[in-house]
Design a protein around this motif. Structure first.
Motif, PDB file in Angstrom:
ATOM      1  N   ALA A  78      14.535 -55.007   1.724  1.00  0.00           N
ATOM      2  CA  ALA A  78      15.686 -54.264   2.261  1.00  0.00           C
ATOM      3  C   ALA A  78      15.350 -52.780   2.407  1.00  0.00           C
ATOM      4  CB  ALA A  78      16.897 -54.447   1.355  1.00  0.00           C
ATOM      5  N   LEU A 108      15.253 -61.662   4.807  1.00  0.00           N
ATOM      6  CA  LEU A 108      16.070 -60.956   3.818  1.00  0.00           C
ATOM      7  C   LEU A 108      17.307 -61.770   3.463  1.00  0.00           C
ATOM      8  CD1 LEU A 108      16.670 -58.459   2.129  1.00  0.00           C
ATOM      9  CD2 LEU A 108      17.728 -57.430   4.149  1.00  0.00           C
ATOM     10  N   ALA A 140      13.693 -59.077  -2.477  1.00  0.00           N
ATOM     11  CA  ALA A 140      14.775 -58.773  -1.534  1.00  0.00           C
ATOM     12  C   ALA A 140      15.064 -57.275  -1.522  1.00  0.00           C
ATOM     13  CB  ALA A 140      16.030 -59.550  -1.912  1.00  0.00           C
TER      14      ALA A 140
END
Length: 269
Positions: free
Chosen positions: A77, A106, A73
């Motif tokens: 990001a 995400l 993640a």
């Protein structure tokens, strides 16, 4: 004096942001050796992330799963933020289907326990990657441009295969099934898509039958699309300036749709 200092600080920050955005544009869209190395590294990371997404239904119960999930993640990001800064028009970039898919993935990574039932959709990252210049620019430079439609169709089929496998595993095989259940879900998906229909694995109930019907219809459509891309005569992508027709014969001098004169560049140029 204070106002002048604040203005100077604001200008420096704006200039620093502009320099950062320009640097990111060069890395994401440039053709220098450093940019190409960066793009290759990002593509390798993307492929590793997709491999994790494919096997994540089986790994979900392990203690290390959340650490890997949140690490991915953070990477995703950072990548999304960098791509946004590299875009000339950020609102327009955000409206693109590939950007929306990445943002949704995400969200599922940030809430793996709440959105566990939707985790299989993360494999759509493969579809997102197949639409990016990261994959096609190096292939085109090496002369694989004519294979673009075939590779697109194959990746669409593979994406569909693993998304459906994840769906089947999550809603029909997941409880205590582990790797064996995931393999059963994959086996059922392939048997349904190819309309082999051995009948040794069936989805229970009315919803199972409706799911099977949807998989077979969508799967055979993707197979036909892939077969057409492989066996039909080779075409080049060159939009007609007048009517916008995208595909033409490599030696075409006029558009088949409107007759407008074409100047298709030689693939070897």
């Amino acid at each position: 004096m204070g106002i002048s200092s604040e203005t100077g600080g604001t200008e420096r920050e704006a200039n620093a942001l502009d320099r950062l955005r320009q640097r990111l544009r060069i890395l994401y869209h440039g053709h220098s050796q450093s940019a190409l190395r960066f793009q290759l590294a990002v593509m390798v990371v993307d492929l590793l992330i997709i491999a994790f997404f494919v096997v994540s239904p089986v790994l979900r119960g392990r203690p290390s799963f959340l650490w890997i999930d949140y690490s991915i993640a953070a990477l995703l990001a950072a990548d999304i933020s960098a791509r946004a800064l590299a875009a000339n028009d950020i609102p327009r970039w955000l409206r693109q289907p590939t950007s929306l898919v990445d943002l949704f993935i995400l969200v599922t990574l940030l809430a793996p326990l709440w959105l566990a039932n939707l985790g299989f959709l993360r494999v759509l990252r493969l579809w997102s990657l197949s639409r990016s210049g990261f994959l096609w620019r190096p292939l085109t430079r090496r002369g694989y441009g004519p294979w673009r439609e075939i590779i697109h169709s194959a990746l669409n089929l593979v994406t569909f295969l693993f998304v459906v496998t994840g769906f089947i595993y999550t809603f029909f095989f997941r409880e205590g099934s582990g790797l064996a259940g995931y393999v059963d879900a994959l086996y059922f998906t392939v048997a349904s898509i190819t309309t082999t229909g051995y009948g040794d694995i069936l989805l229970p109930g009315t919803w199972g039958k409706l799911t099977s019907v949807a998989i077979m219809i969508a799967g055979i459509s993707l197979f036909i699309r892939l077969a057409q891309a492989i066996f039909r005569p080779y075409k080049v992508r060159y939009p007609c300036p007048q009517c916008g027709l995208q595909r033409h014969d490599p030696d075409a001098v006029h558009c088949k749709a409107c007759g407008y004169p074409l100047k298709i560049p030689d693939p070897g140029d």
